[in-house]
Design a protein around this motif. Structure first.
Motif, mmCIF file in Angstrom:
data_model
loop_
_atom_site.group_PDB
_atom_site.id
_atom_site.type_symbol
_atom_site.label_atom_id
_atom_site.label_comp_id
_atom_site.label_asym_id
_atom_site.label_seq_id
_atom_site.Cartn_x
_atom_site.Cartn_y
_atom_site.Cartn_z
ATOM 1 N N ILE A 87 11.062 1.131 -2.476
ATOM 2 C CA ILE A 87 9.881 0.214 -1.642
ATOM 3 C C ILE A 87 10.499 -0.887 -0.808
ATOM 4 O O ILE A 87 9.891 -1.490 -0.314
ATOM 5 N N PRO A 88 12.441 -0.995 -0.735
ATOM 6 C CA PRO A 88 13.059 -1.893 0.005
ATOM 7 C C PRO A 88 12.348 -1.323 1.593
ATOM 8 O O PRO A 88 12.618 -2.146 2.353
ATOM 9 N N GLU A 89 13.041 -0.248 2.015
ATOM 10 C CA GLU A 89 12.240 0.297 2.882
ATOM 11 C C GLU A 89 11.006 -0.001 3.383
ATOM 12 O O GLU A 89 10.247 -0.231 4.817
ATOM 13 N N TYR A 90 9.821 -0.198 2.826
ATOM 14 C CA TYR A 90 8.541 -0.190 2.521
ATOM 15 C C TYR A 90 8.117 -1.769 3.115
ATOM 16 O O TYR A 90 7.961 -2.514 3.985
ATOM 17 N N VAL A 91 9.164 -3.075 2.565
ATOM 18 C CA VAL A 91 8.922 -3.699 3.200
ATOM 19 C C VAL A 91 10.006 -4.302 3.910
ATOM 20 O O VAL A 91 9.137 -5.019 5.118
ATOM 21 N N LEU A 96 5.030 -1.044 3.995
ATOM 22 C CA LEU A 96 4.027 -1.167 3.359
ATOM 23 C C LEU A 96 3.092 -1.872 3.968
ATOM 24 O O LEU A 96 1.405 -1.715 3.394
ATOM 25 N N ASP A 97 2.766 -2.236 5.021
ATOM 26 C CA ASP A 97 1.411 -2.600 5.960
ATOM 27 C C ASP A 97 0.245 -1.127 6.064
ATOM 28 O O ASP A 97 -1.084 -1.398 5.445
ATOM 29 N N SER A 98 0.440 -0.194 6.632
ATOM 30 C CA SER A 98 -0.087 0.622 6.349
ATOM 31 C C SER A 98 -0.512 1.638 4.939
ATOM 32 O O SER A 98 -1.622 1.586 4.409
ATOM 33 N N VAL A 110 1.843 3.258 -3.516
ATOM 34 C CA VAL A 110 3.896 2.943 -3.828
ATOM 35 C C VAL A 110 4.445 4.248 -4.885
ATOM 36 O O VAL A 110 5.467 3.976 -4.658
ATOM 37 N N SER A 111 3.881 3.775 -6.318
ATOM 38 C CA SER A 111 4.739 4.705 -7.083
ATOM 39 C C SER A 111 3.956 5.878 -7.411
ATOM 40 O O SER A 111 4.915 6.592 -8.039
ATOM 41 N N PHE A 112 3.349 7.005 -6.616
ATOM 42 C CA PHE A 112 3.571 8.027 -6.614
ATOM 43 C C PHE A 112 3.626 8.880 -5.630
ATOM 44 O O PHE A 112 3.196 9.968 -5.654
ATOM 45 N N THR A 113 4.094 8.150 -4.436
ATOM 46 C CA THR A 113 4.153 8.992 -3.275
ATOM 47 C C THR A 113 4.998 10.464 -3.052
ATOM 48 O O THR A 113 4.736 11.752 -2.676
#
Length: 263
Positions: A87-91, A96-98, A110-113
Motif C-alpha cells: 500500500i505505501p508503494e501504491y500511494v 493506486l490510480d490504475s 489491494v488486499s489479494f493481488t
C-alpha cells in the motif's frame, strides 16, 4: 461473488507459477519462516518450563497458543500481509490510480493481488506442534467439534487482524510519508502471543490496545480445547464483523481524499 472467486483463483495460479519458477528464493523463504516458527516455540518453552501456571495457562497451553500464532501467521502472511506491505508503494508511486480504474473493487485488489505461498509452511509447522502437544497430553483437544471450532474461529481472527491492519494502512492516503507503518503492524502482531490476562497486569490502556490481537488467538485455542464460553466466541465474532465494516467504510471515505501521486 462468483466473479471475485474466479479472480482469486487466477491470482493464486499466478502466485503458484512464481512459487515454482523462483525455486532458490522459495527455499530461502521456507527456511527462514521455519526457523522463525521454531524460535517462537522454543522461546515460549524455555521461559515457561519451570513453572506450573502463567496467567491461568499451563506451559503446554502457552506453547499451544504459540503454535496457534504460527498457524495463524502462516495463513495471514500467505494472503494478507504482503498485500498491505504494498500500500505505501501504491500511494507514493501512483499505482493506486490504475487499481481504482479497474472494474473490480479496489479493496479486493489491494488486499489479494500478491500471494506468498511459501509462508504456508508456517501453518504446517504450527499444526504439527499442536498435534504433538495433544499426543503428549500437554493439551486436550475437544474432538472434531474442537477442530471445526478452531478453524472457524481462525477465519474470524483473520478478518479481525486484517481489518485492523487495513485501517492503519489506509492512513497512508492522508499521510504518505508514514511508509514504515507496516513495520509497526508487524510488531503489533506479537501481542497475539499472550493471553488477555497478561495485559490486565499492566493496566486498562494495554488491555484496550492489545485485546483484539489477544482474543484473535486465545479464542480459537480455547475452542480447540473445549474451554471457550459463548461470551468469548461472541466477542470474537462481533468484534471481527465490526472492524471489517469499519475498515470498509474508512477505506471508501479515505479514497475521497486521494488525489493521485502525480498531482
Amino acid at each position: 461473488m462468483k466473479r471475485y472467486f474466479q479472480i482469486l483463483l487466477i491470482l493464486s495460479r499466478m502466485a503458484l507459477k512464481l512459487f515454482v519458477q523462483f525455486r532458490a528464493n522459495t527455499v530461502g523463504i521456507v527456511f527462514s519462516t521455519s526457523i522463525w516458527s521454531f524460535l517462537v516455540l522454543s522461546s515460549i518453552y524455555l521461559t515457561t518450563r519451570q513453572v506450573k501456571m502463567v496467567f491461568g495457562y499451563t506451559p503446554g497451553e502457552l506453547l499451544a497458543l504459540g503454535a496457534t500464532q504460527v498457524v495463524f501467521l502462516g495463513v495471514f502472511h500467505t494472503f494478507i500481509s504482503k498485500n498491505i506491505e504494498k500500500i505505501p508503494e501504491y500511494v507514493n508511486q501512483g499505482f493506486l490510480d490504475s487499481i481504482l480504474l479497474k472494474p473490480v473493487d479496489s479493496q479486493f485488489l489491494v488486499s489479494f493481488t500478491h500471494l506468498n505461498f511459501p509462508a504456508l509452511f508456517r501453518m504446517v509447522i504450527g499444526i504439527y506442534a499442536l498435534y504433538h502437544l495433544a499426543s503428549i497430553n500437554s493439551i486436550s483437544i475437544n474432538g472434531i467439534a474442537g477442530i471445526l471450532g478452531f478453524s472457524a474461529a481462525l477465519m474470524f481472527s483473520l478478518i479481525l487482524i486484517y481489518s485492523i491492519w487495513y485501517m492503519f494502512a489506509t492512513l497512508l492516503i492522508w499521510f504518505p510519508q508514514m511508509d514504515n507503518i507496516v513495520e509497526f503492524l508487524y510488531h503489533l502482531n506479537t501481542a497475539s502471543r499472550y493471553p488477555i490476562s497478561f495485559y490486565q497486569e499492566f493496566g486498562l490502556f494495554l488491555v484496550i490496545m492489545f485485546s483484539p490481537f489477544s482474543i484473535a488467538l486465545t479464542v480459537p485455542l480455547r475452542l480447540l480445547t473445549g474451554k471457550a464460553d459463548v461470551y468469548e466466541v461472541s466477542a470474537l465474532i462481533i468484534t471481527s464483523i465490526i472492524f471489517f465494516f469499519a475498515s470498509r467504510v474508512f477505506w471508501l471515505y479515505a479514497l475521497r481524499s486521494y488525489t493521485s501521486a502525480s498531482v
